[in-house]
Scaffold this motif. Sequence first.
Motif, PDB file in Angstrom:
ATOM      1  N   GLY A   6       0.916  -1.220   0.008  1.00  0.00           N
ATOM      2  CA  GLY A   6       0.040  -0.115   0.094  1.00  0.00           C
ATOM      3  C   GLY A   6       0.800   1.195   0.157  1.00  0.00           C
ATOM      4  O   GLY A   6       0.721   2.391   0.803  1.00  0.00           O
ATOM      5  N   VAL A   7       1.893   1.445  -0.823  1.00  0.00           N
ATOM      6  CA  VAL A   7       2.882   2.405  -1.049  1.00  0.00           C
ATOM      7  C   VAL A   7       1.946   3.703  -1.556  1.00  0.00           C
ATOM      8  O   VAL A   7       1.492   3.639  -2.550  1.00  0.00           O
ATOM      9  N   PRO A   8       1.919   4.698  -0.710  1.00  0.00           N
ATOM     10  CA  PRO A   8       1.126   5.828  -1.127  1.00  0.00           C
ATOM     11  C   PRO A   8       1.727   6.717  -2.339  1.00  0.00           C
ATOM     12  O   PRO A   8       3.197   6.294  -2.425  1.00  0.00           O
ATOM     13  N   LEU A  14       9.157   9.244  -4.442  1.00  0.00           N
ATOM     14  CA  LEU A  14      10.393   9.405  -4.127  1.00  0.00           C
ATOM     15  C   LEU A  14      11.682   8.819  -4.694  1.00  0.00           C
ATOM     16  O   LEU A  14      12.677   8.839  -4.459  1.00  0.00           O
ATOM     17  N   ALA A  15      11.035   7.742  -5.308  1.00  0.00           N
ATOM     18  CA  ALA A  15      12.075   6.436  -5.794  1.00  0.00           C
ATOM     19  C   ALA A  15      13.240   7.312  -7.033  1.00  0.00           C
ATOM     20  O   ALA A  15      12.914   8.096  -7.654  1.00  0.00           O
ATOM     21  N   PHE A  24       5.623  -4.339  -1.536  1.00  0.00           N
ATOM     22  CA  PHE A  24       5.247  -5.745  -0.531  1.00  0.00           C
ATOM     23  C   PHE A  24       6.486  -6.782  -1.049  1.00  0.00           C
ATOM     24  O   PHE A  24       6.876  -6.842  -2.058  1.00  0.00           O
ATOM     25  N   VAL A  25       7.009  -7.135   0.262  1.00  0.00           N
ATOM     26  CA  VAL A  25       7.937  -8.477  -0.135  1.00  0.00           C
ATOM     27  C   VAL A  25       7.297  -9.769   0.763  1.00  0.00           C
ATOM     28  O   VAL A  25       7.064  -9.540   1.857  1.00  0.00           O
ATOM     29  N   PRO A  26       7.375 -10.602  -0.009  1.00  0.00           N
ATOM     30  CA  PRO A  26       6.446 -11.939   0.650  1.00  0.00           C
ATOM     31  C   PRO A  26       7.591 -12.510   1.742  1.00  0.00           C
ATOM     32  O   PRO A  26       6.979 -13.156   2.696  1.00  0.00           O
ATOM     33  N   ASP A  27       8.830 -12.315   1.586  1.00  0.00           N
ATOM     34  CA  ASP A  27       9.804 -13.158   2.394  1.00  0.00           C
ATOM     35  C   ASP A  27      10.712 -11.908   2.970  1.00  0.00           C
ATOM     36  O   ASP A  27      11.579 -11.528   2.265  1.00  0.00           O
TER      37      ASP A  27
END
Length: 143
Positions: A6-8, A14-15, A24-27
């Motif tokens: 859910g990154v706004p 800003l990237a 999201f990172v699953p691990d």
Amino acid sequence: WIVGSGVPTEIDALANERIKVIGFVPDLSEVFDRCRLSVAPLRFGAGIKGKILTSLGYGVPCVATSIAAEGMGLTHGTDVLISDEPAEFAELIVELYENGEKWEHISDNGLALVQRKYSLEQFESKLAYLLHELDLDRQKLNE
């Protein structure tokens, strides 16, 4: 690295070459195996913050706001660094990143706190105690 679902769009914007918006990172082990510290600049929230405990559980020290650290038994300068002032918050990040001795102190103590208070064994022990107490209460009601 900015990690989480859910990154706004303001954050995504800003990237650049130095700021990586991962999302999201699953691990999370892939992230924590590659980073020196984490930050939790939360302005609101309640209860135990999994992002901090996860970081500390990997031995990765954290710089957090007082809201992020509340309710978990964390101590500034011992197992986490805490500030609500933006300039001081930034200074703590740089200090923790650059000071190997302080990094090791916070890392060791944060990991020990997680193992002492939030490990699976601790939760199992607390659950067993609560179930025992409930059983005693049920027995009293049936008398």
